[in-house]
Design a protein around this motif. Sequence first.
Motif, mmCIF file in Angstrom:
data_model
loop_
_atom_site.group_PDB
_atom_site.id
_atom_site.type_symbol
_atom_site.label_atom_id
_atom_site.label_comp_id
_atom_site.label_asym_id
_atom_site.label_seq_id
_atom_site.Cartn_x
_atom_site.Cartn_y
_atom_site.Cartn_z
ATOM 1 N N UNK A 1 -1.463 -2.934 14.178
ATOM 2 C CA UNK A 1 -2.017 -1.962 15.105
ATOM 3 C C UNK A 1 -3.404 -2.340 15.596
ATOM 4 N N UNK A 2 -3.959 -3.421 15.015
ATOM 5 C CA UNK A 2 -5.309 -3.789 15.403
ATOM 6 C C UNK A 2 -6.332 -3.105 14.531
ATOM 7 N N UNK A 3 -5.914 -2.548 13.393
ATOM 8 C CA UNK A 3 -6.849 -1.893 12.472
ATOM 9 C C UNK A 3 -6.685 -0.403 12.482
ATOM 10 N N UNK A 4 -6.361 0.180 11.276
ATOM 11 C CA UNK A 4 -6.214 1.626 11.173
ATOM 12 C C UNK A 4 -6.640 2.029 9.780
ATOM 13 N N UNK A 5 -7.356 3.141 9.654
ATOM 14 C CA UNK A 5 -7.809 3.533 8.321
ATOM 15 C C UNK A 5 -7.922 5.045 8.228
ATOM 16 N N UNK A 6 -7.778 5.533 6.996
ATOM 17 C CA UNK A 6 -8.007 6.922 6.673
ATOM 18 C C UNK A 6 -8.686 6.956 5.312
ATOM 19 N N UNK A 7 -9.721 7.845 5.170
ATOM 20 C CA UNK A 7 -10.563 7.750 3.996
ATOM 21 C C UNK A 7 -9.805 7.791 2.682
ATOM 22 N N UNK A 8 -8.759 8.441 2.629
ATOM 23 C CA UNK A 8 -8.050 8.519 1.358
ATOM 24 C C UNK A 8 -7.007 7.433 1.215
ATOM 25 N N UNK A 9 -6.670 6.732 2.288
ATOM 26 C CA UNK A 9 -5.622 5.706 2.168
ATOM 27 C C UNK A 9 -5.775 4.660 3.254
ATOM 28 N N UNK A 10 -7.011 4.214 3.566
ATOM 29 C CA UNK A 10 -7.254 3.299 4.662
ATOM 30 C C UNK A 10 -7.357 1.869 4.198
ATOM 31 N N UNK A 11 -7.404 0.959 5.215
ATOM 32 C CA UNK A 11 -7.523 -0.459 4.895
ATOM 33 C C UNK A 11 -8.964 -0.806 4.519
ATOM 34 N N UNK A 12 -9.178 -1.900 3.959
ATOM 35 C CA UNK A 12 -10.505 -2.334 3.527
ATOM 36 C C UNK A 12 -11.403 -2.530 4.738
ATOM 37 N N UNK A 13 -10.880 -2.989 5.870
ATOM 38 C CA UNK A 13 -11.689 -3.293 7.049
ATOM 39 C C UNK A 13 -12.230 -2.045 7.737
ATOM 40 N N UNK A 14 -11.704 -0.900 7.385
ATOM 41 C CA UNK A 14 -12.139 0.333 8.019
ATOM 42 C C UNK A 14 -13.394 0.902 7.408
ATOM 43 N N UNK A 15 -13.955 0.258 6.461
ATOM 44 C CA UNK A 15 -15.192 0.690 5.819
ATOM 45 C C UNK A 15 -14.904 1.565 4.619
ATOM 46 N N UNK A 16 -15.960 1.819 3.922
ATOM 47 C CA UNK A 16 -15.813 2.623 2.711
ATOM 48 C C UNK A 16 -16.800 3.768 2.746
ATOM 49 N N UNK A 17 -16.644 4.737 1.930
ATOM 50 C CA UNK A 17 -17.581 5.844 1.836
ATOM 51 C C UNK A 17 -16.929 7.055 1.208
ATOM 52 N N UNK A 18 -17.727 8.082 1.115
ATOM 53 C CA UNK A 18 -17.234 9.287 0.459
ATOM 54 C C UNK A 18 -16.829 10.369 1.455
ATOM 55 N N UNK A 19 -16.907 10.087 2.789
ATOM 56 C CA UNK A 19 -16.543 11.092 3.785
ATOM 57 C C UNK A 19 -15.080 11.465 3.690
ATOM 58 N N UNK A 20 -14.794 12.658 4.225
ATOM 59 C CA UNK A 20 -13.423 13.167 4.143
ATOM 60 C C UNK A 20 -12.907 13.511 5.526
ATOM 61 N N UNK A 21 -11.584 13.490 5.625
ATOM 62 C CA UNK A 21 -10.893 13.899 6.849
ATOM 63 C C UNK A 21 -11.344 13.117 8.079
ATOM 64 N N UNK A 22 -11.600 11.855 7.907
ATOM 65 C CA UNK A 22 -11.954 10.980 9.008
ATOM 66 C C UNK A 22 -10.741 10.131 9.384
ATOM 67 N N UNK A 23 -10.616 9.855 10.707
ATOM 68 C CA UNK A 23 -9.499 9.046 11.192
ATOM 69 C C UNK A 23 -10.027 8.036 12.188
#
Length: 604
Positions: free
Chosen positions: A15-37
């Motif tokens: 897809x060219x990169x997709x992430x969700x804070x609770x189950x996202x890829x490593x390239x999407x960044x890390x952090x403690x935020x919630x409900x981000x898409x």
Amino acid sequence: MKKLILTITIISASLGGWAQNHSGPITAGTGSGTNNTSIGALSGSTLATGDNNSYFGFKAGFSSALGLNNNSFFGKHAGLANEASNNSFFGTNAGTRNKGDNNCFFGKESGNKNSTGTGNAFFGFESGKANTLGNSNAFFGSQAGNANTLGSNNSFFGPFAGSGNTNGGENSFFGLSTGQFNSGNENSFFGVQAGMLNSGSSNALFGKNAGLNNTGDNNSFFGTSSGQVNTSGYGNSFFGYRTGYGNTSGNSNSFFGFEAGFGNLTAAGNAFFGHKTGYIATGSYNSFFGREAGVRTTGNFNCFFGMQAGFNNIGGEENVFLGYLAGTENTSGSSNAFIGSRAGKENTTGVGNAFFGYKAGENATADNNTFLGREAGYNATGSGNVFVGYQAGYSETGDDKLHIANNQNSTLIYGDFATGEVGINTTNPTEALTINGALALGNTVKNTPGAIRWTGTTFEGYDGTAWNSFGSSAWTVSGDTAYKMSGVVGVGVDLRNNPNDYRFAVNGRIGATEIIVEDSSLTWADYVFDDNYELRPLKEVQSFIDNNHHLPEVPSAKEIAENGVNLGKMDAVLLKKIEELTLYMIRQEEKIAALEAKLEIQQE
């Protein structure tokens, strides 16, 4: 705690990169935020502690600051360097540099340079592109509000609407290029290019090109090209196609109708209503109502009401024309009042005229006339005239005349103000009042002392108690006023008992500068000088005097006391005595001369 799910990572590669804070890829960044898409290469790459963010597109929210919440970015570079929360950006480069909160940008590069501006809604290609500090703006349309930087509380709708607006605030623009280069505040523009170059404030411009070049304030233009070249004029209200088109700096004008006030340039305080009213007028403080009323007026303080009323008025001032073609040919005449269809139509330079009625004074050209009635004063050329009634004074050429009539062929009352003469049923009076016909005072009903009435056979006067005929009865008034009985007058004398048959009697002194006695029965004393006149001898005269104590033929004192003096006869008698005395003196002179001659002979 980090959670890595390999299956999702594989999907994100496709897809060219997709992430969700609770189950996202490593390239999407890390952090403690919630409900981000985030969807898209490098979208939300710095997403760490913020919550409830949605990024879709290449580098959407790429370098957004940490801890941002409730942002929705859709499109390449949308919200690329966003540093604020509660924003919604849709479109390539939308809100790229945003630092403000609560913004909605929709369209390529919409809100591209917005920094701290908040509460903005931009919809369309490059809408609000240059906005930096402006707040609470709503831009809808390609490049709408494109250059806005500091302006706030603006609403722009349409391609290029307010595109050049920089710091103008609280404006509402609707239409292609409306307020495109506006810098003013509190304006409302509706229509293609309405207020396009405006720099004024508090204007309401509605219609294509309405107020296109406006720089003035507090104007209301409604209609295509209305007030199009207005620059610094303020407080104007133009309604209709090209109304006030040429107005530049005129103020406080109200134009309503097709091309009303079209050529008004700098004049102020005008009110024009109707098709082409005041079309090329340049005067001020005029009120024109009706098609083409006051078209050419350059004068001031005129009121024209009716189709082509005052059409050719140029320099005339303070005129009031009411009616179809009223005063239409007036050029420089001032202070005229023409009321009625075609009233004063041909008046050009006349001053101070008042014409009331259809065609009243239609061809009149002079000054200070008052005409009242249909065709009154028609073709009249004189000045200072007063005509009342239908065709009164028709074709009159004189000055200072009065006509009261109901047709051009007969005048009931005629007057000449210059001579002070009035005629009834005649236009050739010879006295202060000349009547052609009988004078009827009427059959008076009220019993008022001094009233006069005509009974049909005689005149009667009321003396306070009864009506008395002038021919047989008396007027009686108490005191020293006159009694009149069958033509007899007494002043201070009651002549009701008149044994001497006096026609006029006065109890008292009479003052007069001249008294003439007309008595054809008098024989004047010139006969004394006739050759055959026998002069009384002086001895005979002396004898008469000794016996009677008065001259012969002269009334005695007793006779005067009893009968009075007849002035005419007395003057004749006295003259006779003077002439006789003259003859006595002549004869004495002749005797003296004869004696002197005889004496001289004797002495020789």
